[in-house]
Design an enzyme around this catalytic site. Structure first.
Site, PDB file in Angstrom:
ATOM      1  N   GLU A 169       0.831  -0.961   0.026  1.00  0.00           N
ATOM      2  CA  GLU A 169       0.132   0.072   0.011  1.00  0.00           C
ATOM      3  C   GLU A 169       0.881   1.288   0.010  1.00  0.00           C
ATOM      4  O   GLU A 169       1.937   1.301   0.211  1.00  0.00           O
ATOM      5  CB  GLU A 169      -1.004   0.113   1.107  1.00  0.00           C
ATOM      6  CG  GLU A 169      -0.425  -0.376   2.480  1.00  0.00           C
ATOM      7  CD  GLU A 169       0.927   0.588   3.239  1.00  0.00           C
ATOM      8  OE1 GLU A 169       0.593   1.575   3.023  1.00  0.00           O
ATOM      9  OE2 GLU A 169       1.710   0.093   3.826  1.00  0.00           O
ATOM     10  N   GLU A 312       4.667  -0.500   1.688  1.00  0.00           N
ATOM     11  CA  GLU A 312       4.660  -0.721   0.085  1.00  0.00           C
ATOM     12  C   GLU A 312       4.605  -2.226  -0.186  1.00  0.00           C
ATOM     13  O   GLU A 312       4.640  -2.633  -1.413  1.00  0.00           O
ATOM     14  CB  GLU A 312       6.178  -0.360  -0.522  1.00  0.00           C
ATOM     15  CG  GLU A 312       6.371   1.305  -0.430  1.00  0.00           C
ATOM     16  CD  GLU A 312       7.520   1.543  -0.647  1.00  0.00           C
ATOM     17  OE1 GLU A 312       8.435   0.627  -1.470  1.00  0.00           O
ATOM     18  OE2 GLU A 312       8.012   2.664  -0.515  1.00  0.00           O
TER      19      GLU A 312
END
Length: 350
Positions: A169, A312
Site C-alpha cells: 500500500e 509498500e
C-alpha cells in the site's frame, strides 16, 4: 461475501509427514515446515509449485493529513506512485530481486493519473474525507472499494494463474486510519497502537493520538460492522486490499501480509469472515507498535523481524519467498528412502 472454504487439514498433515521423511532430522526446518503445510492446505495440493507471485499495491490519499498527523505532505502519495511506475522504489528493487510482479492500483490518489501506463485507474474519489471532521467515505464507497479490489485481482488472474500474493500500500495518513481500525477491533487503547509513523516527534505522536480519538468519538463506528468501520475511519486502499484478500482466498491462494496497514486490512477481513485467517501469513513484525497489537490479538507469529516499517509490501515480498523456498525444499529434497536406494545402487554397480 461468497463463501470461503476451510483449508484442507488432511493435506496439511500429509505435508508435515512428508517433511519427516526428508533426509534431515525431524522438525529441523522449524516453523517453516508448518508454514508450508498451511499453504499446501490452502492449495489443496501435496506438492504445489509457486511460479507467479504478485504484490498487489493499492494507493490512496487520506483527508486526515489536514490535521498534521504526518510529517510529510499528502503530495508524497502521488510522487511515490510515480516512483513505483518508474521502478525506483524499494518494493520495485526487491520485487525484481525476487522475481515478483507488482500490480499498482489508484484507489483514490489526489490528481489525475488516468493517462499513466502500468496502473489500474480505479479512483473512487480524490482521497478520503478528513475523519477528524467527517466520515472517510460513504458506506457505498466502502463496499465499492472492496469490490474494486476483487475486480483488479480477477482481471490479473484472468491473464495467467496466480500462485501467491502479497499486500502492499501507499497513502500518506494511512497509519492514522489503520490505528483507528486496530484500536476499534482489538480493544486496545489508541495510545497502545499509535507510533511515529513516517517520523513524527513525541509531540506529534501525542497530537496524532488526540486526532484519532476525536475521530472515533465523533463517528462511533459499530465494532460489529466492518463496513461501518471502513466507511467511517478507513481508506480506499484498505478496502481494495480487503477485496484482494477475499478474491485470493476464493481462488485458494495464500496471502502474505505486510505491516501495520495490511494488519488493519486483515482484522476487517477476518471480521467479515473468520475463515480468512487461515489463508493469511504474516511476513514480519513492523517496528510500528500497533502491528504487534494486531499479531498478538490474532495469535500470529511473524516469519521474521528486521524492525522494518516501510510499507509498500517490502516485508511481504520477503515473506513470500520464504514460502517459495519452503516448497522447493519439500519438492526437491531427497528422502531417507531415496538415500537407501542410492546406496544400494552404488553397491550393485561395484
Amino acid at each position: 461475501m461468497k463463501q470461503i472454504r476451510p483449508i484442507d487439514d488432511v493435506v496439511q498433515k500429509d505435508v508435515l509427514a512428508r517433511f519427516d521423511e526428508l533426509a534431515k532430522p525431524q522438525n529441523s526446518l522449524g516453523r517453516l515446515e508448518k508454514l508450508v503445510a498451511q499453504a499446501a492446505g490452502i492449495y489443496g495440493k501435496h506438492s504445489p509449485t509457486i511460479e507467479r507471485k504478485i504484490i498487489f499495491l493499492m494507493a490512496a490519499d487520506h483527508g486526515i493529513t489536514q490535521e498534521q498527523v504526518s510529517p510529510h505532505p499528502s503530495d508524497i502519495t502521488r510522487q511515490m506512485v510515480l516512483n513505483f511506475l518508474n521502478g525506483r522504489a524499494a518494493i520495485n528493487v526487491l520485487a525484481r530481486h525476487f522475481n515478483t510482479e507488482i500490480v499498482i492500483t489508484d484507489m483514490g490518489v489526489k490528481g489525475d493519473l488516468s493517462q499513466l501506463l502500468g496502473i489500474f485507474n480505479k479512483k473512487i474519489a480524490q482521497g478520503t474525507g478528513n475523519i477528524a471532521k467527517e466520515a472517510a467515505m460513504s458506506r457505498e464507497m466502502a463496499e465499492r472499494s472492496i469490490k474494486i479490489g476483487r475486480e483488479v485481482f480477477e482481471e490479473v488472474f484472468a491473464q495467467r494463474q496466480i500462485d501467491l500474493i502479497g499486500l502492499g500500500e501507499m497513502g500518506i495518513g494511512n497509519t492514522s486510519a489503520s490505528s483507528a481500525i486496530i484500536s476499534l477491533l482489538t480493544g486496545a487503547e489508541v495510545e497502545e497502537v499509535v507510533d511515529s509513523g513516517s517520523g513524527l516527534t513525541p509531540d506529534g505522536i501525542k497530537h496524532k493520538i488526540t486526532v484519532i480519538k476525536q475521530a472515533i468519538s465523533l463517528h462511533k463506528p459499530d465494532i460489529n460492522d466492518p463496513i461501518d468501520i471502513l466507511s467511517k475511519v478507513g481508506g480506499f486502499e484498505i478496502g481494495g486490499l480487503i477485496g484482494c484478500i477475499f478474491a485470493a482466498a476464493q481462488r485458494k491462494i495464500p496471502i502474505v501480509m505486510d505491516g501495520l496497514i495490511s494488519g488493519a486490512c486483515a482484522l476487517l477481513a477476518i471480521k467479515l469472515n473468520r475463515v480468512i485467517k487461515d489463508y493469511l501469513f504474516t511476513s514480519h513484525c513492523s517496528r510500528e507498535k500497533g502491528h504487534k497489537v494486531v499479531l498478538d490479538y490474532l495469535g500470529m507469529t511473524p516469519i521474521f523481524d528486521l524492525e522494518m516499517c516501510l510499507g509498500e509490501g517490502t516485508g511481504a515480498v520477503f515473506g513470500m519467498n520464504f514460502l517459495e523456498a519452503g516448497f522447493k525444499l519439500l519438492n526437491q529434497m531427497a528422502t531417507f528412502t531415496d538415500l537407501k536406494k542410492i546406496n544400494q545402487s552404488m553397491r550393485n554397480n561395484n
